[in-house]
Design a protein around this motif. Structure first.
Motif, PDB file in Angstrom:
ATOM      1  N   LEU A 117      81.796  88.477  29.917  1.00 61.63           N
ATOM      2  CA  LEU A 117      80.763  87.838  30.729  1.00 61.63           C
ATOM      3  C   LEU A 117      79.393  88.427  30.400  1.00 61.63           C
ATOM      4  O   LEU A 117      78.388  87.717  30.367  1.00 61.63           O
ATOM      5  CB  LEU A 117      81.083  88.021  32.219  1.00 61.63           C
ATOM      6  CG  LEU A 117      82.307  87.227  32.685  1.00 61.63           C
ATOM      7  CD1 LEU A 117      82.681  87.595  34.105  1.00 61.63           C
ATOM      8  CD2 LEU A 117      82.034  85.737  32.604  1.00 61.63           C
ATOM      9  N   LEU A 152      78.254  86.834  27.326  1.00 60.36           N
ATOM     10  CA  LEU A 152      77.809  85.474  27.627  1.00 60.36           C
ATOM     11  C   LEU A 152      76.386  85.471  28.154  1.00 60.36           C
ATOM     12  O   LEU A 152      75.560  84.644  27.768  1.00 60.36           O
ATOM     13  CB  LEU A 152      78.706  84.865  28.709  1.00 60.36           C
ATOM     14  CG  LEU A 152      79.728  83.843  28.263  1.00 60.36           C
ATOM     15  CD1 LEU A 152      80.550  83.417  29.455  1.00 60.36           C
ATOM     16  CD2 LEU A 152      79.061  82.633  27.665  1.00 60.36           C
ATOM     17  N   GLU A 163      75.110  75.732  31.214  1.00 62.39           N
ATOM     18  CA  GLU A 163      76.568  75.909  31.162  1.00 62.39           C
ATOM     19  C   GLU A 163      76.951  77.296  31.624  1.00 62.39           C
ATOM     20  O   GLU A 163      77.919  77.492  32.363  1.00 62.39           O
ATOM     21  CB  GLU A 163      77.011  75.762  29.702  1.00 62.39           C
ATOM     22  CG  GLU A 163      77.944  74.631  29.420  1.00 62.39           C
ATOM     23  CD  GLU A 163      78.339  74.643  27.952  1.00 62.39           C
ATOM     24  OE1 GLU A 163      77.939  73.693  27.246  1.00 62.39           O
ATOM     25  OE2 GLU A 163      79.006  75.602  27.548  1.00 62.39           O
ATOM     26  N   LEU A 199      79.254  78.401  34.763  1.00 60.53           N
ATOM     27  CA  LEU A 199      80.435  79.241  34.611  1.00 60.53           C
ATOM     28  C   LEU A 199      80.399  80.412  35.587  1.00 60.53           C
ATOM     29  O   LEU A 199      81.394  80.749  36.225  1.00 60.53           O
ATOM     30  CB  LEU A 199      80.487  79.766  33.165  1.00 60.53           C
ATOM     31  CG  LEU A 199      81.831  80.212  32.636  1.00 60.53           C
ATOM     32  CD1 LEU A 199      81.858  80.004  31.143  1.00 60.53           C
ATOM     33  CD2 LEU A 199      82.077  81.677  32.912  1.00 60.53           C
ATOM     34  N   HIS A 227      81.075  79.183  39.068  1.00 55.86           N
ATOM     35  CA  HIS A 227      82.506  78.886  39.200  1.00 55.86           C
ATOM     36  C   HIS A 227      83.306  80.169  39.391  1.00 55.86           C
ATOM     37  O   HIS A 227      84.199  80.273  40.227  1.00 55.86           O
ATOM     38  CB  HIS A 227      82.959  78.155  37.926  1.00 55.86           C
ATOM     39  CG  HIS A 227      84.310  77.567  38.036  1.00 55.86           C
ATOM     40  ND1 HIS A 227      84.573  76.223  37.916  1.00 55.86           N
ATOM     41  CD2 HIS A 227      85.521  78.141  38.256  1.00 55.86           C
ATOM     42  CE1 HIS A 227      85.853  76.007  38.051  1.00 55.86           C
ATOM     43  NE2 HIS A 227      86.458  77.135  38.259  1.00 55.86           N
ATOM     44  N   ALA A 264      87.347  79.169  30.850  1.00 53.67           N
ATOM     45  CA  ALA A 264      86.110  79.937  31.008  1.00 53.67           C
ATOM     46  C   ALA A 264      86.313  81.353  30.495  1.00 53.67           C
ATOM     47  O   ALA A 264      85.439  81.924  29.833  1.00 53.67           O
ATOM     48  CB  ALA A 264      85.702  79.977  32.484  1.00 53.67           C
ATOM     49  N   LYS A 320      86.193  81.337  26.777  1.00 56.65           N
ATOM     50  CA  LYS A 320      84.814  81.243  26.276  1.00 56.65           C
ATOM     51  C   LYS A 320      84.127  82.593  26.340  1.00 56.65           C
ATOM     52  O   LYS A 320      83.393  82.987  25.431  1.00 56.65           O
ATOM     53  CB  LYS A 320      84.012  80.257  27.126  1.00 56.65           C
ATOM     54  CG  LYS A 320      84.170  78.849  26.738  1.00 56.65           C
ATOM     55  CD  LYS A 320      82.968  78.005  27.154  1.00 56.65           C
ATOM     56  CE  LYS A 320      83.232  76.559  26.809  1.00 56.65           C
ATOM     57  NZ  LYS A 320      83.165  75.660  27.917  1.00 56.65           N
ATOM     58  N   ALA A 321      84.368  83.308  27.450  1.00 57.30           N
ATOM     59  CA  ALA A 321      83.719  84.610  27.615  1.00 57.30           C
ATOM     60  C   ALA A 321      84.179  85.575  26.527  1.00 57.30           C
ATOM     61  O   ALA A 321      83.361  86.276  25.915  1.00 57.30           O
ATOM     62  CB  ALA A 321      84.029  85.184  28.997  1.00 57.30           C
ATOM     63  N   TYR A 322      85.492  85.601  26.247  1.00 55.68           N
ATOM     64  CA  TYR A 322      85.988  86.506  25.217  1.00 55.68           C
ATOM     65  C   TYR A 322      85.499  86.103  23.835  1.00 55.68           C
ATOM     66  O   TYR A 322      85.183  86.951  23.004  1.00 55.68           O
ATOM     67  CB  TYR A 322      87.513  86.569  25.238  1.00 55.68           C
ATOM     68  CG  TYR A 322      88.046  87.563  26.248  1.00 55.68           C
ATOM     69  CD1 TYR A 322      88.672  87.141  27.414  1.00 55.68           C
ATOM     70  CD2 TYR A 322      87.896  88.921  26.048  1.00 55.68           C
ATOM     71  CE1 TYR A 322      89.140  88.041  28.341  1.00 55.68           C
ATOM     72  CE2 TYR A 322      88.363  89.844  26.974  1.00 55.68           C
ATOM     73  CZ  TYR A 322      88.982  89.396  28.111  1.00 55.68           C
ATOM     74  OH  TYR A 322      89.445  90.287  29.032  1.00 55.68           O
ATOM     75  N   GLU A 369      82.708  84.697  23.190  1.00 49.85           N
ATOM     76  CA  GLU A 369      81.323  85.128  23.140  1.00 49.85           C
ATOM     77  C   GLU A 369      81.233  86.611  22.863  1.00 49.85           C
ATOM     78  O   GLU A 369      80.375  87.068  22.099  1.00 49.85           O
ATOM     79  CB  GLU A 369      80.665  84.804  24.487  1.00 49.85           C
ATOM     80  CG  GLU A 369      79.224  84.507  24.409  1.00 49.85           C
ATOM     81  CD  GLU A 369      78.891  83.534  23.318  1.00 49.85           C
ATOM     82  OE1 GLU A 369      79.321  82.375  23.397  1.00 49.85           O
ATOM     83  OE2 GLU A 369      78.206  83.949  22.360  1.00 49.85           O
ATOM     84  N   LEU A 370      82.148  87.379  23.474  1.00 47.49           N
ATOM     85  CA  LEU A 370      82.158  88.819  23.258  1.00 47.49           C
ATOM     86  C   LEU A 370      82.403  89.125  21.793  1.00 47.49           C
ATOM     87  O   LEU A 370      81.712  89.954  21.191  1.00 47.49           O
ATOM     88  CB  LEU A 370      83.260  89.447  24.119  1.00 47.49           C
ATOM     89  CG  LEU A 370      83.511  90.941  23.880  1.00 47.49           C
ATOM     90  CD1 LEU A 370      82.344  91.747  24.363  1.00 47.49           C
ATOM     91  CD2 LEU A 370      84.773  91.374  24.587  1.00 47.49           C
ATOM     92  N   ASN A 379      79.371  88.166  19.768  1.00 50.17           N
ATOM     93  CA  ASN A 379      78.245  89.054  20.042  1.00 50.17           C
ATOM     94  C   ASN A 379      78.458  90.415  19.408  1.00 50.17           C
ATOM     95  O   ASN A 379      77.583  90.972  18.750  1.00 50.17           O
ATOM     96  CB  ASN A 379      78.142  89.198  21.557  1.00 50.17           C
ATOM     97  CG  ASN A 379      76.777  89.657  21.978  1.00 50.17           C
ATOM     98  OD1 ASN A 379      76.234  90.578  21.406  1.00 50.17           O
ATOM     99  ND2 ASN A 379      76.226  89.016  22.968  1.00 50.17           N
TER     100      ASN A 379
END
Lengths: 256, 224
Positions: free
Chosen positions: A96, A99, A176, A180, A183, B60, B63-65, B67-68, B71
Motif C-alpha cells: 500500500l 501504491l 483509482e 482502493l 475500500h 486490490a 495490485k498493491a503487491y 506495485e511494491l 517500485n
C-alpha cells in the motif's frame, strides 16, 4: 531524562500542523507511538532553501526522510507497528505504501505545484510568504521545477511527452488509488486493527493536505469529497494529534 | 500460465519497435501492445485472464503487491545495473552496446545510463548507497516471502499476474551475472521464494524447452 528530539519541518496552516506531506507523516507517527518531539518550523529561515525537510535532530545526529525517521523512532522504542506485524496480512502495508508513492504522489505534486491556478493562487503565495527575502523568489520555483521533472521522468514516457498528456493518466491512477484506500478502510477508524500504525501516518500525510487545502481547481479534491470514510479518517487523526506542540521560536504554542 | 501459444524473437531494436519504448511487447495480428499492464488487459479483453477467480479485496491486494514489486525490485535492479559504477562499466554498458558497432554502441550505452541516473535523481534514489538498496530489496523479499508462506502460488492454488511478475524479477536477479553475488544471496535466503521460482520454471519452461522447437524458446539460463 531522555534528550528531546527536534523536528524541523514546514509550518502549519489550513487546520493542519504542517502543510508538507513528509512532515505530516512524521508528526502523525510520533503522536501514534508516543514520542515527544519539539517542532521547529523552518519558516522564515534560510533553511527553507538549504535544509532538507523533514529533519529530526537528536543528540547531534540528524536523520532525514520519513522512512528513515520512522525507523529511527522504532529503534528508540517508539513503535506503533506492533499490531501491524501480528496481523496475517500485515505485510501488505509495504504494497500500500508503494501504491501511495507510485499512484498518488504524482497527482498530488501536480495539484499543488504544476496546476497553474493552484500554484499561482495557493501554493506559491504560501511558500513565498514563509520564506525570507530574497528566498521567496527562489524557493517555490525550485519546488515546482523538481515536482514537474519528477512527474515527467517517472510518468512521462513515450508516447506521452508533454505534461497535458500525462495529466489524464496520473489523475485517473490517483482516483483509482483513493478508491482502493477507501475500500480497504471501510468503516474502520484505522487501516489495521484498532490502533494507528505507520501506514495510517503515511495515508494521513498524503491525503490531509488534499482534504484541507482550499484549492481553487482540483478534480482530485472533488473526487476525495465523495469518499466520506477517508475524510472521516483524516479528521479523526487530526483530533488525535490535537496537542500543544512546543515551538522552537517565539510563537505561542498553538493547538489545532 | 494462460496457455497461449507465443513465439519469442530477440531483436536488438526491440525498444524502438515498441509503441511505448519499453520491452516486452507482443505483436498479435495487426496490433502491437507493450508492457505487462497493457498486455494483461489485452489478453483479458480477448477472454484469457488469470485473476478472474479473485474477489475485489484479493484483487486490490494483488495490485498493491504488484506495485511494491515494481517500485522496489525494478528500481533496485535499475540502480544496481546503471548507478553502481563497477557494474555499469563491467557489465551493463558492454551488454547494452553489444549489438551495435562503434561509435553507436558507446553513445547508446552512455545515453541509457544518463537516462536511468536522471530518473533515480528525480525519485530520490541517487543518494542511496548500494547497502541501502540491498536492504530495500531484502525488505521487499521478506514481504513477498511472508505473503507466499507455504502456498504454491500467492493466491493459493492458481497462478495470477503477481506470480508471473515476481517470477520474472526474481528469476532475472538469480540468473544474471553481476559483479557481486550479494543480491542473489539475499533472495536465496528466503527458501520459499527460491522454491517458488524453481517450481514455476519447471512447470512452465522445462516442458517447452525439452519438447518442440516450434515454440521458439531458445535455451536460456536456468536455475538448475
Amino acid at each position: 531524562m531522555a534528550a528531546t528530539m527536534e523536528l524541523r519541518c514546514w509550518g502549519g496552516d489550513w487546520g493542519l500542523p504542517s502543510v508538507h506531506t513528509e512532515s505530516l507523516i512524521v508528526l502523525a507517527y510520533a503522536k501514534f507511538s508516543g514520542a515527544t518531539i519539539t517542532v521547529a518550523p523552518i519558516d522564515w529561515t534560510w533553511k527553507t532553501l538549504t535544509g532538507t525537510v523533514p529533519e529530526l535532530v537528536y543528540q547531534g545526529s540528524t536523520i532525514t526522510e520519513p522512512a528513515q525517521i520512522l525507523n529511527f523512532l522504532r529503534k528508540q522504542r517508539f513503535n506503533a507497528d506492533y499490531e501491524l506485524y501480528l496481523q496475517p496480512c500485515g505485510q501488505i502495508h509495504h504494497g500500500l505504501h508503494a501504491l501511495l508513492e507510485e499512484k498518488l504522489r504524482p497527482a498530488l505534486l501536480h495539484t499543488f505545484w504544476v496546476d497553474a491556478e493552484n500554484y499561482a493562487n495557493l501554493t506559491r503565495p504560501w511558500f513565498a510568504s514563509r520564506s525570507p527575502f530574497p528566498l521567496n523568489f527562489l524557493v517555490p520555483g525550485r519546488h515546482a521545477n523538481t515536482a514537474l521533472s519528477r512527474i515527467l521522468l517517472t510518468k512521462g514516457e513515450s508516447p506521452l511527452h508533454t505534461i497535458t498528456e500525462v495529466e489524464g493518466k496520473i489523475y485517473s491512477e490517483a482516483k483509482e488509488c483513493l478508491n482502493l484506500l477507501s475500500h480497504r478502510l471501510g468503516m474502520a477508524y484505522y487501516f489495521f486493527g484498532n490502533t494507528p500504525c505507520s501506514l495510517d501516518a503515511f495515508v494521513f500525510g498524503f491525503v490531509a493536505p488534499l482534504h484541507k487545502a482550499s484549492l481553487p481547481s482540483s478534480p482530485l479534491q472533488s473526487h476525495l469529497r465523495q469518499l466520506d470514510n477517508l475524510q472521516r479518517f483524516c479528521d479523526h487523526i487530526l483530533n488525535t494529534i490535537r496537542v500543544r506542540y512546543t515551538f522552537g521560536s517565539d510563537y505561542s504554542s498553538e493547538s489545532f | 500460465m494462460c496457455n497461449l501459444p507465443v513465439h519469442v524473437s530477440c531483436r536488438s531494436n526491440a525498444e524502438y519497435m515498441s509503441p511505448s519504448g519499453k520491452v516486452p511487447f507482443v505483436h498479435v495480428g495487426n496490433q502491437v501492445v507493450s508492457e505487462l499492464g497493457p498486455i494483461v488487459q489485452f489478453t483479458k479483453a480477448k477472454g484469457h485472464s488469470l485473476s478472474d477467480g479473485l474477489d475485489d479485496v484479493q484483487r486490490a491486494e494483488m495490485k498493491a503487491y504488484m506495485e511494491l514489486v515494481n517500485n522496489m525490485l525494478l528500481t533496485a535492479e535499475l540502480y544496481i545495473q546503471w548507478c553502481d559504477d563497477t557494474t555499469a562499466t563491467e557489465i551493463s554498458r558492454p551488454r547494452y552496446s553489444s549489438p551495435y558497432s562503434w561509435p553507436l554502441n558507446q553513445i547508446l550505452a552512455y545515453q541509457k545510463q544518463w537516462e536511468v541516473r536522471r530518473k533515480m535523481n528525480a525519485i530520490g534514489w541517487a543518494g542511496k548507497s548500494l547497502e541501502q538498496v540491498y536492504e530495500d530489496v531484502s525488505q521487499c523479499c521478506q514481504a513477498l516471502s511472508q505473503r507466499l508462506g507455504t502456498q504454491p502460488y500467492f493466491f493459493n492454488k492458481q497462478p495470477t499476474e503477481l506470480d508471473a511478475l515476481v517470477f520474472g524479477h526474481l528469476f532475472t536477479i538469480l540468473t544474471t551475472r553481476l559483479t557481486s553475488d550479494e543480491l542473489g544471496e539475499k533472495i536465496k535466503s528466503y527458501s520459499n521464494l527460491l522454491a517458488f521460482c524453481r517450481r514455476i520454471e519447471q512447470s512452465y519452461f522445462e516442458d517447452s524447452q525439452a519438447g518442440s522447437s516450434s515454440r521458439g524458446y531458445s535455451k536460456g539460463p536456468s536455475l538448475f
